[in-house]
Structures are given as structure tokens and as C-alpha cells.
Design an enzyme around this catalytic site. Structure first.
Site, PDB file in Angstrom:
ATOM      1  N   TYR A 123       0.875  -1.345   0.404  1.00 28.45           N
ATOM      2  CA  TYR A 123      -0.040   0.053  -0.344  1.00 28.45           C
ATOM      3  C   TYR A 123       0.402   1.269  -0.559  1.00 28.45           C
ATOM      4  O   TYR A 123       2.312   1.323   0.176  1.00 28.45           O
ATOM      5  CB  TYR A 123      -0.793  -0.205   1.032  1.00 28.45           C
ATOM      6  N   ARG A 161       8.570   4.506  -4.885  1.00 28.57           N
ATOM      7  CA  ARG A 161       8.796   3.036  -3.663  1.00 28.57           C
ATOM      8  C   ARG A 161       7.418   1.904  -4.224  1.00 28.57           C
ATOM      9  O   ARG A 161       7.296   0.552  -3.861  1.00 28.57           O
ATOM     10  CB  ARG A 161       7.837   3.469  -2.450  1.00 28.57           C
ATOM     11  N   ARG A 180      -7.912 -20.489  -0.955  1.00 29.47           N
ATOM     12  CA  ARG A 180      -6.906 -20.695  -0.512  1.00 29.47           C
ATOM     13  C   ARG A 180      -6.164 -21.001  -0.841  1.00 29.47           C
ATOM     14  O   ARG A 180      -5.781 -22.397  -1.089  1.00 29.47           O
ATOM     15  CB  ARG A 180      -7.878 -20.367   1.100  1.00 29.47           C
ATOM     16  N   LYS A 183       6.360  -2.048   2.386  1.00 31.75           N
ATOM     17  CA  LYS A 183       5.422  -1.708   3.133  1.00 31.75           C
ATOM     18  C   LYS A 183       4.271  -2.304   2.577  1.00 31.75           C
ATOM     19  O   LYS A 183       2.910  -2.171   1.636  1.00 31.75           O
ATOM     20  CB  LYS A 183       5.315  -0.327   2.398  1.00 31.75           C
ATOM     21  N   GLU A 214      11.928   1.952  14.670  1.00 31.73           N
ATOM     22  CA  GLU A 214      11.115   2.928  14.433  1.00 31.73           C
ATOM     23  C   GLU A 214       9.938   3.493  14.865  1.00 31.73           C
ATOM     24  O   GLU A 214       9.770   2.389  15.473  1.00 31.73           O
ATOM     25  CB  GLU A 214      10.911   3.055  12.174  1.00 31.73           C
ATOM     26  N   LEU A 230      11.159   1.203   7.367  1.00 33.25           N
ATOM     27  CA  LEU A 230      10.539   1.347   6.229  1.00 33.25           C
ATOM     28  C   LEU A 230      11.659   2.912   5.805  1.00 33.25           C
ATOM     29  O   LEU A 230      11.746   3.471   6.279  1.00 33.25           O
ATOM     30  CB  LEU A 230       9.458   1.693   6.069  1.00 33.25           C
TER      31      LEU A 230
HETATM   32  N1  PMP Z   1       7.828   3.331   8.708  1.00 33.79           N
HETATM   33  C1  PMP Z   1       6.720   2.491   9.204  1.00 33.79           C
HETATM   34  C2  PMP Z   1       6.710   1.633   9.626  1.00 33.79           C
HETATM   35  C3  PMP Z   1       5.625   3.525   8.138  1.00 33.79           C
HETATM   36  O1  PMP Z   1       4.160   2.197   8.401  1.00 33.79           O
HETATM   37  C4  PMP Z   1       5.709   4.408   7.655  1.00 33.79           C
HETATM   38  C5  PMP Z   1       4.068   5.596   7.308  1.00 33.79           C
HETATM   39  N2  PMP Z   1       3.425   4.719   6.051  1.00 33.79           N
HETATM   40  C6  PMP Z   1       6.584   5.558   7.626  1.00 33.79           C
HETATM   41  C7  PMP Z   1       7.410   4.947   8.252  1.00 33.79           C
HETATM   42  C8  PMP Z   1       6.437   7.194   7.241  1.00 33.79           C
HETATM   43  O2  PMP Z   1       6.806   6.815   5.576  1.00 33.79           O
HETATM   44  P1  PMP Z   1       6.663   7.735   4.622  1.00 33.79           P
HETATM   45  O3  PMP Z   1       7.430   8.496   5.090  1.00 33.79           O
HETATM   46  O4  PMP Z   1       6.688   7.397   4.244  1.00 33.79           O
HETATM   47  O5  PMP Z   1       4.827   7.194   4.985  1.00 33.79           O
END
Ligand code: PMP
Length: 286
Positions: free
Chosen positions: A33, A52, A101, A150, A182, A206
Site C-alpha cells: 500500500y 516506492r 485459498r 510496505k 522506527e 520502511l
Molecule cells: N515507518 C513505518 C513503519 C510506516 O508505516 C510509515 C508510514 N507509512 C513510515 C515509516 C513513514 O513513511 P512515509 O514517510 O513514506 O509515510
């Protein structure tokens, strides 16, 4: 106004949009996503999100549902149809369904599922939380090892937000092997003696679109940046801290595990970076 959403080539009222119960996104979180912000009716960093998305799809050997140009057109049309001035567009692509499935991927002929919908959020940029700053707690990072993709496997981040809520905080920073990875839905930073510190890119986090833009803007503004591992204790001793994400931009952090940072209000670097980010991103919005 009934929201108009996009599903597999069609613009439909949200009440009429349907996806199969056999869809692998639903059964196995076999899906990726993106969330793109809309400010002044325009898309923030669309290109970054499209790049991305392609990276996530490639990493999972998933087919592209449409071209980047078509994707931009769908985003723009949803903004117009739903009269979004400020808000977000959520985009999800799944490996689709071949009507049953199975752990094994369906055949190459199986079409990916693509869904997009808007979220109207007036006041997104002028957020009260950004003026006050947020409080975070630390939790163990028990997610899988490919956090750079993602995917929609968001159960643990969701549990993390609930742990924060229960503890009277706003969000959680995740810790693995003694170091902060993070935030549950954002990248994490602290500032000490004028230097911004954040974890380097790897499969552990991410690769935030906002992180990339903010680090570039910080360098352009002659701010010192160091990408290295850091601990919660170190962040607690910082002058200030913040998180970044596409929907919260630069969000000051004023408390970590009960330790108040500085005077407990958003720090000057976080405030300045938020200003620069919003300003520059709006100028470049499409
Ligand atoms: N880390 C994680 C785990 C996230 O879910 C997100 C937001 N999707 C981010 C970092 C920040 O990424 P972005 O700046 O691309 O929204």
C-alpha cells in the site's frame, strides 16, 4: 456526500465497491500500500510514492496493476470527485484471487487487485498535535524482517498504537537489539547539540518518503544529519525529537517513556523542518 472509490478500473460509490473473499490481500496480507497526502487539493510527493510502490511490488514479485501515469490520473480523479482539499489517498494492490485459498501464488494470469479511496482530513497541515508535540513509549519490535516492503501486515503496529494509548501516550517507538528501529507508522529522529540523528536505511525500517525529503531539506538548510543506530536512553537525553510520515509530515516528540525532552514543547529544529517541509512540498505538489 457518498465517497467515490476506485476498484479494479471502476469508480464506484463506497457502498457498491467489492473485493473477493478469496483475495490474498484479505486472506494473507499479500498486499502492498501507499498513503499520499493531499494539501490544497494537490498530491504531495506523488512521484516518491509511485517509485516506492513499484519497489514493493518488485520485491514481492507482484504485477503492476497499471502505469504510473494511470495511477496519477486515478489519484487526481478521486481528489476531484470527492472534493478533497486536505486529506489522504489510500492505495492498495494485492496479488488478487484465483477463487480459492492456497499458500502457493496463483497463476501469472491472475490479475492484481487495486483499490484506492480518499480520506477527507480538513486541518491536516495545521494540526493541533504538531503544536503540542506527541508523547511516545518504547515497545519491542517483533515485526518480520522485510520492513522496507510496505505491506499491509499492520497488526503489530496497530497493537503498538493500542499499547501507547493504554499507557496514556500517543504512539510507540519500536526497539530491536537495543536500538530504535522506527515509530509504528513513522520514522524516528532525535536532535542533540544541533545534530539530527536517525537510523540508516536497511530492511529493518520502511524507507520513508517523508524521511528522504526531510533529510534532503535539512542538508539544504545546513543542518547536520547523522544516520546511525541509537538507543531509547540516548533519545531521552536529547534536546528534541520528532517523527516523519506522509500523513503527519514532521511531528515533534516531547516525551519518551515518561522522560520530558527539553522544556516539554516542540523543539526549534522540528518546528523549522515542519515549516520547510510543508512549504517545499506544497510548491512541488501536483
Ligand atoms: N515507518 C513505518 C513503519 C510506516 O508505516 C510509515 C508510514 N507509512 C513510515 C515509516 C513513514 O513513511 P512515509 O514517510 O513514506 O509515510
Amino acid at each position: 456526500m457518498t465517497r467515490t472509490v476506485y476498484v479494479n478500473g471502476e469508480y464506484l460509490p463506497e457502498t457498491e465497491a467489492k473485493v473477493s473473499i478469496f483475495d490474498r490481500g484479505f486472506l494473507m496480507a499479500d498486499a502492498v500500500y501507499e498513503v499520499t497526502s493531499v494539501l490544497n487539493g494537490k498530491l504531495i510527493d506523488f512521484d516518491g510514492h509511485a517509485v516506492r510502490l513499484k519497489r514493493s511490488l518488485d520485491a514481492l514479485d507482484m504485477a503492476e496493476p497499471c502505469s504510473k501515469e494511470e495511477l496519477l490520473e486515478i489519484h487526481r480523479k478521486l481528489v476531484t470527485l470527492n472534493e478533497i482539499e486536505e486529506g489522504m489517498i489510500y492505495l492498495q494492490v494485492t496479488r488478487g484471487s484465483d477463487g480459492d485459498r492456497d499458500f502457493v501464488f496463483p497463476s501469472d494470469e491472475t490479475k492484481p487487485t487495486i483499490v484506492l479511496f480518499t480520506q477527507n482530513k480538513p486541518g491536516l497541515a495545521d494540526s493541533p498535535a504538531a503544536k503540542k508535540g506527541i508523547r511516545v513509549i518504547s515497545i519491542d519490535d517483533v515485526r518480520w524482517g522485510r520492513r522496507d516492503i510496505k505491506t499491509t501486515q499492520l497488526l503489530y503496529p496497530s497493537l503498538g498504537k493500542m499499547m501507547a494509548k493504554k499507557a496514556g501516550a500517543d504512539d510507540a517507538w519500536m526497539v530491536e537489539d537495543g536500538h530504535v528501529t522506527e515509530g509504528t507508522s513513522n520514522n524516528a529522529y532525535f536532535v542533540k547539540d544541533g545534530k539530527i540523528v536517525t537510523r540508516p536505511l536497511s530492511s529493518d525500517i520502511l524507507h520513508g518518503i517523508t524521511r528522504k525529503a526531510v533529510l534532503r531539506m535539512a542538508a539544504e538548510a545546513q543542518m547536520a544529519v547523522e544516520e546511525r543506530l541509537f538507543t531509547i536512553e540516548e533519545a531521552q537525553q536529547a534536546d528534541e525529537a520528532f517523527v516523519t510520515s506522509a500523513s503527519t509530515f514532521v511531528m515533534p516528540v516531547v516525551e519518551i517513556d515518561g522522560q520530558i525532552l527539553g522544556d516539554g514543547t516542540p523543539g526549534p529544529i522540528a518546528r523549522r523542518l515542519r515549516e520547510i517541509y510543508l512549504d517545499e512540498s506544497l510548491k512541488a505538489a501536483v
